[in-house]
Structure formats: C-alpha cells, structure tokens
Enzyme design. Structure first.
Site, PDB file in Angstrom:
ATOM      1  N   HIS A 173      22.601 -10.756  46.927  1.00  0.00           N
ATOM      2  CA  HIS A 173      22.389 -10.460  48.341  1.00  0.00           C
ATOM      3  C   HIS A 173      22.566  -8.992  48.692  1.00  0.00           C
ATOM      4  CE1 HIS A 173      22.231 -13.155  52.178  1.00  0.00           C
ATOM      5  NE2 HIS A 173      21.315 -12.200  52.201  1.00  0.00           N
ATOM      6  N   ASP A 197      23.825 -18.279  55.470  1.00  0.00           N
ATOM      7  CA  ASP A 197      24.685 -17.982  54.324  1.00  0.00           C
ATOM      8  C   ASP A 197      26.008 -18.707  54.482  1.00  0.00           C
ATOM      9  OD1 ASP A 197      26.195 -16.605  52.274  1.00  0.00           O
ATOM     10  OD2 ASP A 197      24.922 -14.849  52.542  1.00  0.00           O
ATOM     11  N   HIS A 230      28.610 -17.328  53.510  1.00  0.00           N
ATOM     12  CA  HIS A 230      29.529 -16.205  53.666  1.00  0.00           C
ATOM     13  C   HIS A 230      29.047 -15.277  54.772  1.00  0.00           C
ATOM     14  CE1 HIS A 230      29.487 -17.638  49.458  1.00  0.00           C
ATOM     15  NE2 HIS A 230      30.802 -17.536  49.559  1.00  0.00           N
ATOM     16  N   ASP A 275      29.248 -11.867  54.504  1.00  0.00           N
ATOM     17  CA  ASP A 275      28.699 -10.666  53.857  1.00  0.00           C
ATOM     18  C   ASP A 275      28.884  -9.437  54.729  1.00  0.00           C
ATOM     19  OD1 ASP A 275      27.969 -12.270  51.766  1.00  0.00           O
ATOM     20  OD2 ASP A 275      25.831 -12.278  52.216  1.00  0.00           O
ATOM     21  N   HIS A 290      27.564  -7.461  47.021  1.00  0.00           N
ATOM     22  CA  HIS A 290      26.775  -8.552  47.620  1.00  0.00           C
ATOM     23  C   HIS A 290      27.539  -9.235  48.751  1.00  0.00           C
ATOM     24  CE1 HIS A 290      28.107 -12.385  45.137  1.00  0.00           C
ATOM     25  NE2 HIS A 290      29.146 -11.636  45.456  1.00  0.00           N
ATOM     26  N   ASP A 338      20.368 -17.157  51.962  1.00  0.00           N
ATOM     27  CA  ASP A 338      21.122 -17.286  50.715  1.00  0.00           C
ATOM     28  C   ASP A 338      21.168 -18.767  50.346  1.00  0.00           C
ATOM     29  OD1 ASP A 338      23.166 -17.432  48.717  1.00  0.00           O
ATOM     30  OD2 ASP A 338      24.129 -15.645  49.527  1.00  0.00           O
ATOM     31  N   ASP A 359      23.206 -20.313  48.710  1.00  0.00           N
ATOM     32  CA  ASP A 359      24.541 -20.913  48.762  1.00  0.00           C
ATOM     33  C   ASP A 359      24.886 -21.417  50.162  1.00  0.00           C
ATOM     34  OD1 ASP A 359      25.716 -18.831  50.327  1.00  0.00           O
ATOM     35  OD2 ASP A 359      26.498 -17.786  48.574  1.00  0.00           O
ATOM     36  N   GLU A 384      20.055 -15.156  45.618  1.00  0.00           N
ATOM     37  CA  GLU A 384      21.165 -15.752  44.870  1.00  0.00           C
ATOM     38  C   GLU A 384      20.798 -17.000  44.064  1.00  0.00           C
ATOM     39  OE1 GLU A 384      24.012 -14.315  44.354  1.00  0.00           O
ATOM     40  OE2 GLU A 384      24.307 -12.885  46.007  1.00  0.00           O
TER      41      GLU A 384
END
Length: 300
Positions: free
Chosen positions: A101, A124, A126, A128, A141, A227, A229, A272
């Site tokens: 990312h 995402d 997260h 980030d 990332h 992303d 994830d 990712e």
C-alpha cells in the site's frame, strides 16, 4: 471508459516477500478480458519499474527517522506518480494493481495534480495514517494516508509536487478494525470520517458508501484505494496483514456497484495481494472479481 492497467510490483513498504507478485497474479485471472467484456477499452501498460527492483529483502533496516526502505519507496513513488499523471492527462482511468500500500503515495500524487479537490475513499482494515513518530514497525505501507495528508517525511510528502495531496475533510476510511493508538488520536483530532467494522455491521456497508459520497460531494473527483485485507481472512487468505472480523465479498461487491454508479470515480488502487501467502491464487481470483465490480459489473 478507457482503463489503463498499471502494475505496481513494489514490496519495499513492508518486509514480507511475495506482494510484488500481486499484479501478475491478478492479471493471470483474465483481468483484461473481463473488463473488456464489460464494454471498456483496456490498455495493459505493464509493470512500473523503479531503480531498486521490487523488494529489498529480509535485511531491511530502519533509517535515522525509523523508516524502512525510504530511498526505495521514494524512488518507486516518483516513477509511479509519473505513470498515473500521464494516464489522467490522456483522459484515461488509471487502475493500479499492487504491490504493497505504500504505492498509493505515488499513485495519488500523480492523480491529484489534475484535480483541485480530490476525494479519497480508503477501504482497508488499517488506517495507514502513521508516521515515523507513531509507527510501531517503521513499515511505510502503514503511512501512505499520513504522507498524502502532509505528515511525516518531507521527501515523501513532496513526491510529484510540494505539500499534501489531499485534505482531511476529503478522506473517508472504510472497514477499519486495527488502528494504532497514534492513528486513533490523529483521526479524532482532525475529524476524519472513519467507518469501522462496528459501524458497518450496524449500518450496512452500501449505506455507508452512500454516506461517504455525500460527505465528498464538494470534491471534483474520487480516488478509490482498496486493500484486500479489508476483507475477512476467510475471503482473502493471500495478504500480509490479515485481521479477523472483516468485510465479506458480496457486501463489498454491492458497495463497489454503488461507487461505480455514482459516476465519480476517476482512478483506483487495488493492493496487498500476496500469492506466496495464498491458497491456489484464491485471493487474486477474488481481487479480479472485485475489479469487475469497480468497473460496472452487478450481482444481477
């Protein structure tokens, strides 16, 4: 629509091998043909190549700022920014496949040059939104949103133009469920719109995407950064920072349909995918399916 597929096989933003294979793994799933079947003209521009290759290996060390592989990430970001800038300049839709990312530092830098008020929807697990001061790992990332907002390393902030590339009020984070303490504090301090998985389970993802579009109504264009994830590990096993309790494929498909129908998307990242952590390329197959929904496929 004319879509430019841009492979961004960088793994410098983290320390697990394999994510640099993501672009080709997704392409392998007949991606170009699927998008053409939806009626689009598709140009596969191949993979962006930086000076340092795609991965620094397990000997990566932190610099004086606590950042991993700064010079490599910086170099790749500059090259990718040139590629997305050129795509937008031609009136095309740059679709960037990662890669980790950190690539969004470059992709958004190149795209934002063409808009006065670019909005970003960041799907995402997260935030980030770390910097060298808040990151537990030093992995870049986990920092691209912070960089794009003008926080952290000045060289990264100034890729493809000085200063921040997006505004706090033009960012919506969706699907968050693993935020570091510094990220939580930053999100609250700057009143950033952030829909956690709790919000999604209480309100439905597609409804929150509608809310995000309303939040970004003053923006002249919207970039999507997705992303894999963000999805539950049951759905997406082949990614490097899995977090339980994520999105399901069908609900994300519906949400992407909502985004497409808004007519406001001008660019997108999908990041990712890590084939070395996958089961029979399952994650890449599903990533290609999600891409179809970004570009107009529907469940019915």
């Amino acid at each position: 629509m004319i879509i430019d597929i841009i492979g961004a096989p960088t793994a410098f933003g983290q320390r697990k091998p394999g994510v640099a294979l993501g672009p080709d793994a997704v392409r392998f799933c007949s991606l170009k043909e699927k998008l053409e079947d939806l009626g689009h003209q598709v140009n596969d521009l191949g993979n962006v190549k930086g000076t340092y290759g795609v991965w620094a290996g397990p000997t990566s060390v932190k610099d004086d700022e606590g950042l991993i592989n700064l010079k490599e990430v910086l170099d790749f970001s500059k090259v990718l920014a040139d590629a997305t800038d050129e795509s937008i300049e031609k009136g095309h839709f740059p679709f960037i496949i990662g890669g980790d990312h950190s690539l969004s530092i470059g992709s958004v830098a190149g795209i934002s040059k063409h808009y006065d008020n670019l909005g970003v929807i960041w799907i995402d697990a997260h935030g980030d939104i770390n910097s060298s001061l808040t990151s537990p790992s030093g992995n870049i990332h986990g920092m691209p949103v912070g960089v794009l907002l003008g926080e952290g390393n000045e060289d990264l902030i100034n890729v493809h133009g000085d200063g921040a590339k997006i505004k706090h009020e033009n960012l919506v984070i969706v699907g968050a469920r693993d935020l570091d303490s510094g990220e939580k504090a930053y999100i609250k301090k700057h009143n950033i719109e952030c829909y956690t998985m709790t919000d999604i389970r209480q309100n439905k993802l597609s409804n929150l995407i509608e809310k995000a579009l309303e939040k970004l109504k003053s923006c002249d264009a919207i970039h999507l950064s997705l992303d894999v994830d963000s999805l539950d590990p049951i759905e997406m096993p082949g990614t490097g920072t899995k977090v339980n309790g994520g999105l399901f494929l069908a609900e994300l498909q519906e949400a992407l349909t909502t985004l497409y129908r808004s007519g406001r998307l001008v660019s997108a990242d999908l990041v990712e995918v890590n084939p070395l952590l996958d089961n029979g390329n399952e994650t890449a197959v599903k990533a290609a399916e999600l891409t179809e929904f970004i570009f107009g496929k529907t469940q019915l």
